[in-house]
Motif scaffolding. Structure first.
Motif, PDB file in Angstrom:
ATOM      1  N   LEU A   1      -0.647  -4.924  -2.254  1.00 16.44           N
ATOM      2  CA  LEU A   1       0.325  -3.867  -1.797  1.00 16.44           C
ATOM      3  C   LEU A   1       1.121  -4.445  -0.286  1.00 16.44           C
ATOM      4  CD1 LEU A   1      -1.220  -0.585  -2.670  1.00 16.44           C
ATOM      5  CD2 LEU A   1       0.441  -1.554  -3.911  1.00 16.44           C
ATOM      6  N   GLU A   2       2.265  -4.381  -0.353  1.00 17.00           N
ATOM      7  CA  GLU A   2       2.999  -4.654   1.087  1.00 17.00           C
ATOM      8  C   GLU A   2       3.303  -3.621   1.843  1.00 17.00           C
ATOM      9  OE1 GLU A   2       6.025  -7.223  -0.767  1.00 17.00           O
ATOM     10  OE2 GLU A   2       4.620  -9.004  -1.071  1.00 17.00           O
ATOM     11  N   THR A   3       3.436  -2.322   1.299  1.00 17.59           N
ATOM     12  CA  THR A   3       3.713  -1.301   2.156  1.00 17.59           C
ATOM     13  C   THR A   3       2.887  -0.152   2.031  1.00 17.59           C
ATOM     14  OG1 THR A   3       5.243  -0.428   0.405  1.00 17.59           O
ATOM     15  CG2 THR A   3       6.222  -1.906   1.874  1.00 17.59           C
ATOM     16  N   ILE A   4       2.839   0.894   2.578  1.00 16.94           N
ATOM     17  CA  ILE A   4       2.094   2.130   2.442  1.00 16.94           C
ATOM     18  C   ILE A   4       2.749   3.131   1.465  1.00 16.94           C
ATOM     19  CG2 ILE A   4       1.204   4.053   3.791  1.00 16.94           C
ATOM     20  CD1 ILE A   4       1.325   2.425   6.184  1.00 16.94           C
ATOM     21  N   VAL A   5       4.119   3.104   1.523  1.00  9.61           N
ATOM     22  CA  VAL A   5       4.827   4.150   0.643  1.00  9.61           C
ATOM     23  C   VAL A   5       5.659   3.205  -0.263  1.00  9.61           C
ATOM     24  CG1 VAL A   5       4.478   6.101   2.051  1.00  9.61           C
ATOM     25  CG2 VAL A   5       6.521   4.675   2.728  1.00  9.61           C
ATOM     26  N   ASN A   6       6.397   3.925  -0.942  1.00 12.41           N
ATOM     27  CA  ASN A   6       7.257   3.263  -1.955  1.00 12.41           C
ATOM     28  C   ASN A   6       6.904   2.139  -2.873  1.00 12.41           C
ATOM     29  OD1 ASN A   6      10.125   3.286  -3.120  1.00 12.41           O
ATOM     30  ND2 ASN A   6      10.788   1.841  -1.907  1.00 12.41           N
TER      31      ASN A   6
END
Length: 427
Positions: A249-254
């Motif tokens: 995963l590269e982000t927390i959201v979206n």
């Protein structure tokens, strides 16, 4: 000959869930007495599967001394019985033609040890469909229990089955909220299992084909894969599940993975055409009450601990009954440092009287070195009503931070504000 047919119709909606509850209502004068579980009028769902729908009729033996043999039968009402039922019930029903169903194991022979006996009604949906189109035609299958040798409980001797219009069975994803499955995951990835099922017991072997929907997917395609190339195998007596292996995963959201059922092999069931969204969130910091602090705690109500109790009916209230110099703030001391975070908060459940209009988010390695990270206003979509929730965008810092401070610039209450819940996610 002991035979109860139509007496006591007014009480026939009485339901029995167990032998114990049944025994409690049987008068002691009955040494043994037989009744039907789920007596009364019942809707009958029918599905177009190529198989008969089986409805199980359970008869119970109870009474003061139930440990004796007994005999009974279950049958479709004759014309006289049905006419009397319609007269007393006030319903203008019609008996569904006999070609629509078959009654099996209708002779109930209770041994001294038996407390339950089951008969089966096999209903053919394809034939029923000739008579029942939308469920309002008034066709029923009226069943009645009789005995030439034993007593039948008059208030529980009938089941009136009301078939609905025949439905095409659908295979669909389960555990969804608003067509979305939400889960948490660390940045290193993990496995997601998304169950699939039918509305009916699965009696077949078949395979569902699932594919990624590019239009609703934000996770890079190289960062995840569908197990078994997206094929979900259903075996007779079992449902299936889709396994998604996330590598990173590269982000927390979206982090969204859109999925669509593209077809079925081995059976022609219906399936949803719209995409399903798997929404992957970063994990929450395991916050505790002693990690929270404020310069403006209201002494009469609303503790800081209420922000972490997963109960929207409790809340934190900044000071209104005492004077506080300066702006009211709330601070979170994180259990570990981070460069990325995202926060959620929820307004008080009852109303938005003290909802935030304008607030700052300050961050730093400690509370002596705080700098402004971002200002939020109503233009950012802050909720103004009761129980409204705000989900912030992902926030990044140049240096690792361990302290986050929220400062109220203005609320609908003026200087003070109220939150019911607060959470902070990270990677």
């Amino acid at each position: 000959m002991k035979k109860i047919i139509l007496a006591g119709l007014c009480g026939m909606m009485l339901l029995f869930g167990s032998c114990e509850s049944y025994d409690n209502i049987v008068p002691e004068k009955y040494n043994k007495i037989i009744s039907l579980q789920n007596a009364g009028e019942q809707s009958l769902d029918l599905y177009r599967t190529g198989e008969n729908t089986i409805y199980t009729i359970t008869a119970m033996k109870g009474g003061y001394t139930p440990n004796v043999a007994a005999k009974a039968t279950v049958s479709v009402m004759n014309e006289n019985e049905f006419a009397e039922y319609k007269k007393i019930s006030g319903q203008d029903y019609k008996i569904l033609p006999a070609e629509c169903y078959t009654l099996n194991n209708a002779e109930l022979d209770f041994t001294s040890a038996d407390r339950w006996k089951k008969a089966e009604l096999a209903v053919n949906p394809n034939i029923v469909e000739k008579y029942v189109k939308d469920g309002t035609e008034g066709y029923v299958i009226p069943l009645i229990a009789k005995s030439a040798t034993d007593s039948i409980l008059a208030s529980a001797n009938m089941i009136i089955l009301k078939p609905k219009a025949v439905i095409d069975p659908t295979v669909s994803f389960k555990n969804l909220t608003g067509n979305t499955f939400t889960t948490e995951m660390e940045s290193g990835g993990g496995t997601i299992e998304l169950p699939m099922a039918m509305q009916v017991d699965n009696l077949w072997d078949f395979t569902i084909r699932v594919e990624v929907d590019p239009a609703t997917t934000t996770v890079p395609k190289e960062n995840f894969e569908l197990d078994n190339e997206g094929k979900v195998v259903f075996e007779k007596g079992k449902n299936g599940k889709l396994t998604i292996k996330v590598k990173k995963l590269e982000t927390i959201v979206n982090n969204k993975i859109g999925l669509k059922v593209s077809g079925i092999e081995g059976k022609s069931f219906a399936y949803p055409k719209d995409a399903v969204c798997v929404n992957i969130l970063g994990p929450k910091f395991p916050l505790k009450a002693d990690m929270l602090s404020s310069n403006a705690i209201e002494p009469s109500e609303g503790s800081l601990a209420n922000l972490l109790d997963d109960n929207v009916s409790t809340y934190f209230h900044s000071a209104w009954s005492v004077s506080i110099s300066g702006k009211h703030w709330l601070q979170v001391n994180l259990p570990e440092s981070t460069n990325y975070f995202q926060f959620n908060y929820t307004n008080r459940q009852n109303n938005g009287n003290a909802a935030l209009k304008d607030f700052d988010v300050l961050v730093g390695p400690d509370d002596s070195h705080l700098t402004l990270l971002r200002n939020f206003t109503l233009n950012d979509g802050l909720p103004t009503g009761g129980a409204g929730t705000f989900v912030s965008p992902e926030l990044k810092t140049e240096q690792p931070i361990k302290v986050i401070r929220f400062i109220c610039n203005q609320s609908f209450g003026g200087k003070f504000w109220v939150w019911s819940e607060l959470s902070i996610r990270h990677l």
